[in-house]
Design an enzyme around this catalytic site. Structure first.
Site, PDB file in Angstrom:
ATOM      1  N   SER A  40       0.863  -1.205   0.000  1.00  0.00           N
ATOM      2  CA  SER A  40       0.000   0.000   0.000  1.00  0.00           C
ATOM      3  C   SER A  40       0.889   1.241   0.000  1.00  0.00           C
ATOM      4  O   SER A  40       2.097   1.155   0.291  1.00  0.00           O
ATOM      5  CB  SER A  40      -0.849  -0.025   1.272  1.00  0.00           C
ATOM      6  N   TYR A  90      -3.590  -0.659  10.011  1.00  0.00           N
ATOM      7  CA  TYR A  90      -3.419  -0.895   8.571  1.00  0.00           C
ATOM      8  C   TYR A  90      -2.016  -0.448   8.149  1.00  0.00           C
ATOM      9  O   TYR A  90      -1.301  -1.170   7.441  1.00  0.00           O
ATOM     10  CB  TYR A  90      -4.492  -0.113   7.800  1.00  0.00           C
TER      11      TYR A  90
END
Ligand code: NAD
Length: 264
Positions: free
Chosen positions: A156, A169
């Site tokens: 990510s 996350y």
């Protein structure tokens, strides 16, 4: 034809990218980026093992239309419990496993001050712990069968940046880049490539909440040099490259597919 260093060049450059006869396990295959990767692999000739919590009917239809064989495995990847079953079902159906895409992931948005231990663990378990143990089981299968393997971890932008209100996350996706390097160091000599793809801001379920927030949406678009959200199609080229022979000497690296986001 032989080159100066005794390696042989492909007669047809397109063959380098072919996945004909290879078996690819893709997690989180029912939707979004995972579905896009399954369809790309199907079009390149791979057998698809689609792992998901929910029905993969749509992905199945798209892959079968492309001529691929398709196995759906229903599994909840919030624990390591289904891992051995996933690998053994894939081998039972297709003989061996060649490609693993660790795509399934979750995001929980909350102020860091309010994050509960339960929410923290749920994100780390899916995005990080199960990624490691599924990769380990896949690598064991490749090593035992003496076949080459390609592992592709979906990272990510928050593997590089802190993000806003998504600390677990961010921690899990930052870990993915380190894990990609660590596994490369141990498994490259065994014929396994471990690489990552770091998607930028992509229009999927994962980003519905921030796309619906007008000011966040505008701020994100303003910062992306290409000026638009990415799509599952945008990830397909990098996913095929890292699964194919074209990337045989690429190892331990994470490629950003982000419309230039990290360049800012
Ligand atoms: P998505 O929410 O559409 O897909 C996530 C997938 O993971 C779904 O198929 C979901 O069912 C699966 N999943 C989640 N928890 C699971 C569990 N316990 N067991 C089995 N499957 C589970 O979103 P997406 O954008 O397609 O996300 C795919 C990956 O890409 C994720 O790892 C996500 O973090 C990553 N990513 C997305 C973006 C983005 O902008 N959309 C950016 C960077 C990284």
């Amino acid at each position: 034809m032989k080159g100066a260093y005794e390696f042989s060049y492909e007669d047809n450059m397109m063959d380098m990218f072919s996945l004909k006869g290879k078996t690819a396990i893709v997690t989180g295959a029912n939707t979004g980026l995972g579905q896009g990767i399954c369809v790309a692999y199907a079009k390149m000739g791979a057998n698809i093992v689609a792992v998901a919590r929910r029905s993969c009917d749509e992905t199945k239809a798209l892959c079968e239309d492309a001529g691929a064989k398709f196995l759906e495995i229903r599994a909840d990847l919030s624990s390591t419990e289904p891992i051995n079953m996933i690998i053994s079902e894939a081998i039972k159906t297709f003989g061996q496993v060649d490609i693993l895409v660790n795509n399934a992931g979750i995001i929980k948005r909350n102020d860091a001050i309010d994050v509960t231990e339960e929410d923290w663990d749920s994100v780390i378990d899916v995005n990080q712990k199960v990624v490691f143990f599924l990769s380990q089981a896949f690598a064991k299968a490749c090593i035992n069968n003496k076949n080459k393997g390609k592992i592709i971890n979906i990272a990510s932008m928050l593997s590089y940046q802190g993000g806003i209100r998504v600390p677990a996350y961010c921690a899990s996706k930052s870990a993915i880049i380190g894990l990609t390097r660590a596994l490369c160091n141990e498994w490259a000599s065994k014929g396994i490539n471990v690489n990552g793809i770091a998607p930028g801001y992509m229009a999927t379920n994962n980003t519905t909440q921030i796309r619906e927030d007008q000011s966040r949406n505008d701020a994100i678009l303003e910062r992306i040099p290409q000026g638009r959200w990415g799509t599952p199609e945008d990830l397909q080229g990098a996913a095929v490259f890292l699964a194919s022979n074209a990337s045989d000497y690429v190892n331990g690296f994470t490629i950003a597919v982000d419309g230039g986001w990290l360049a800012r």
